[in-house]
Design a protein around this motif. Sequence first.
Motif, PDB file in Angstrom:
ATOM      1  N   GLU A  87       0.826  -1.206   0.000  1.00  0.00           N
ATOM      2  CA  GLU A  87       0.000   0.000   0.000  1.00  0.00           C
ATOM      3  C   GLU A  87       0.863   1.260   0.000  1.00  0.00           C
ATOM      4  O   GLU A  87       0.556   2.234  -0.683  1.00  0.00           O
ATOM      5  CB  GLU A  87      -0.917  -0.015   1.223  1.00  0.00           C
ATOM      6  N   SER A  90       2.177   1.758  -3.384  1.00  0.00           N
ATOM      7  CA  SER A  90       1.103   2.219  -4.271  1.00  0.00           C
ATOM      8  C   SER A  90       0.907   3.724  -4.130  1.00  0.00           C
ATOM      9  O   SER A  90       0.762   4.441  -5.135  1.00  0.00           O
ATOM     10  CB  SER A  90      -0.189   1.478  -3.942  1.00  0.00           C
ATOM     11  N   TYR A  91       0.892   4.210  -2.887  1.00  0.00           N
ATOM     12  CA  TYR A  91       0.746   5.649  -2.673  1.00  0.00           C
ATOM     13  C   TYR A  91       1.923   6.414  -3.288  1.00  0.00           C
ATOM     14  O   TYR A  91       1.740   7.451  -3.937  1.00  0.00           O
ATOM     15  CB  TYR A  91       0.670   5.949  -1.182  1.00  0.00           C
ATOM     16  N   ASP A  94       1.626   6.583  -7.000  1.00  0.00           N
ATOM     17  CA  ASP A  94       0.618   7.581  -7.398  1.00  0.00           C
ATOM     18  C   ASP A  94       1.198   8.987  -7.326  1.00  0.00           C
ATOM     19  O   ASP A  94       0.947   9.823  -8.211  1.00  0.00           O
ATOM     20  CB  ASP A  94      -0.604   7.485  -6.482  1.00  0.00           C
ATOM     21  N   GLN A 226      -7.510  10.027  -1.995  1.00  0.00           N
ATOM     22  CA  GLN A 226      -6.355   9.470  -1.283  1.00  0.00           C
ATOM     23  C   GLN A 226      -6.294   9.983   0.156  1.00  0.00           C
ATOM     24  O   GLN A 226      -5.949   9.235   1.077  1.00  0.00           O
ATOM     25  CB  GLN A 226      -5.072   9.833  -2.035  1.00  0.00           C
ATOM     26  N   GLU A 229      -8.772   8.094   2.168  1.00  0.00           N
ATOM     27  CA  GLU A 229      -8.259   6.753   2.475  1.00  0.00           C
ATOM     28  C   GLU A 229      -7.286   6.798   3.646  1.00  0.00           C
ATOM     29  O   GLU A 229      -7.336   5.942   4.533  1.00  0.00           O
ATOM     30  CB  GLU A 229      -7.568   6.168   1.246  1.00  0.00           C
ATOM     31  N   LYS A 234     -13.454   5.383   4.227  1.00  0.00           N
ATOM     32  CA  LYS A 234     -13.650   4.637   2.979  1.00  0.00           C
ATOM     33  C   LYS A 234     -14.817   5.178   2.169  1.00  0.00           C
ATOM     34  O   LYS A 234     -14.729   5.299   0.943  1.00  0.00           O
ATOM     35  CB  LYS A 234     -13.859   3.162   3.305  1.00  0.00           C
ATOM     36  N   TYR A 241     -13.780   9.037  -5.774  1.00  0.00           N
ATOM     37  CA  TYR A 241     -13.327   8.257  -6.922  1.00  0.00           C
ATOM     38  C   TYR A 241     -14.462   8.065  -7.938  1.00  0.00           C
ATOM     39  O   TYR A 241     -14.240   8.138  -9.153  1.00  0.00           O
ATOM     40  CB  TYR A 241     -12.813   6.892  -6.461  1.00  0.00           C
ATOM     41  N   GLU A 259      -8.713   1.945 -10.370  1.00  0.00           N
ATOM     42  CA  GLU A 259      -7.893   0.952  -9.669  1.00  0.00           C
ATOM     43  C   GLU A 259      -8.168   0.986  -8.167  1.00  0.00           C
ATOM     44  O   GLU A 259      -8.262  -0.056  -7.506  1.00  0.00           O
ATOM     45  CB  GLU A 259      -6.413   1.211  -9.947  1.00  0.00           C
ATOM     46  N   ARG A 260      -8.323   2.197  -7.616  1.00  0.00           N
ATOM     47  CA  ARG A 260      -8.591   2.308  -6.191  1.00  0.00           C
ATOM     48  C   ARG A 260      -9.995   1.789  -5.853  1.00  0.00           C
ATOM     49  O   ARG A 260     -10.209   1.195  -4.785  1.00  0.00           O
ATOM     50  CB  ARG A 260      -8.465   3.765  -5.718  1.00  0.00           C
ATOM     51  N   ALA A 263      -9.731  -1.854  -5.600  1.00  0.00           N
ATOM     52  CA  ALA A 263      -9.006  -2.264  -4.400  1.00  0.00           C
ATOM     53  C   ALA A 263      -9.839  -2.111  -3.135  1.00  0.00           C
ATOM     54  O   ALA A 263      -9.664  -2.866  -2.169  1.00  0.00           O
ATOM     55  CB  ALA A 263      -7.720  -1.434  -4.272  1.00  0.00           C
ATOM     56  N   LEU A 264     -10.758  -1.160  -3.144  1.00  0.00           N
ATOM     57  CA  LEU A 264     -11.568  -0.888  -1.943  1.00  0.00           C
ATOM     58  C   LEU A 264     -12.837  -1.702  -1.869  1.00  0.00           C
ATOM     59  O   LEU A 264     -13.578  -1.589  -0.898  1.00  0.00           O
ATOM     60  CB  LEU A 264     -11.912   0.612  -1.880  1.00  0.00           C
TER      61      LEU A 264
END
Length: 265
Positions: A87, A90-91, A94, A226, A229, A234, A241, A259-260, A263-264
Motif C-alpha cells: 500500500e 502504491s501511494y 501515485d 487518497q 483513504e 472509505k 473516486y 484501480e482504487r 481495491a476498496l
Amino acid sequence: MIVKKPLLIAMSLVSVGVWANPAPVTEISKSGRTTSTSATAAAVGTVEQRLATLERVVEARAEGQVRMQQQLQILLDEVSDLRGVTETHSYRLDEIIQRQRDIYQEIERRVSAVQGGASNAAPSSATPATSGSAVMVSGNVSENDAYDRAVNMVLKDRRYDAAIPEFENFLRTYPNSVYAPNAHYWLGQLLFNNGELAKAKTEFERVVKNFAESSKVADALLKLGQIAERNNDKATALGHYRTLVSAHGSSTAAKLAKERLEALK
C-alpha cells in the motif's frame, strides 16, 4: 510296632519338603475366579506402560500443534507487513505519476506562453497547448514572474518547503489569476507530501469547487480520495473516486481512481 529305618527317613523328607514349599498365594476376582499375584502385577504393568505411551503421544501432538500455530501466526504477520509495504508503494507510485503529470503540464504551459508571445496573441486569450487543450496565460508580467518563481522552487530548485509560502503569497496577491487553480493544486500537493492532510484537503477542495472548468479538477478529486483513504474514511474516498470516474472518465486520474475502486471493494 517296629518302623523300619528307611520308612522313617522318607517320612522326614516329605515333612521338610512341605515346610520348604508353602502353597502359592491366590486372589479371588469379582467373578469368583482365582488369579495369581504375579499375573495381576504383569497386567497392571502393561496398562501403565500403555498409558505412559498414550501420554507421550498426546504431548507430542500438542507440542506439534503449538509449533504450527506459532508458524501460522508468523506467516500472518509477514503477510500483514507485505500488505502494508504494498500500500505504501502504491501511494508513492501515485505521487510520482502525479508529479510527472504536473511537470508535463507545466512544460506545456510554458511552451504555449512562448508561442503566444511570438505570435502576439492577446494577453488574456487562450493559447493552444501541445496536447490540444487550452492553457490560459496572464498578460501581467509580475504575475507570470511570481508564478514561475514558485513553480521553479519545486521543479528546478527542489525547495519544497520554501515553495509553500511562495504559492501562498502568490494566491494572496493574485487570487483571481488564471494560474490560481494550478497554484492551489501545487500548494495542496506540497502540503500532502508534508503530511499536512487537513490543509492539503482545503486546497484541493478549492480547486474542485471554485474552478470547475480547470483541468486540475480531476487530479484534485484523486487527491481528495487518497486523503480520505489515509483518514480511514472509505465511504468518502469511494465518493470522490466515483465522481472522478463519472465526470472525467477519460483522464489519467480516472484510470487511477478505477484501480482504487477495485481495491476498496
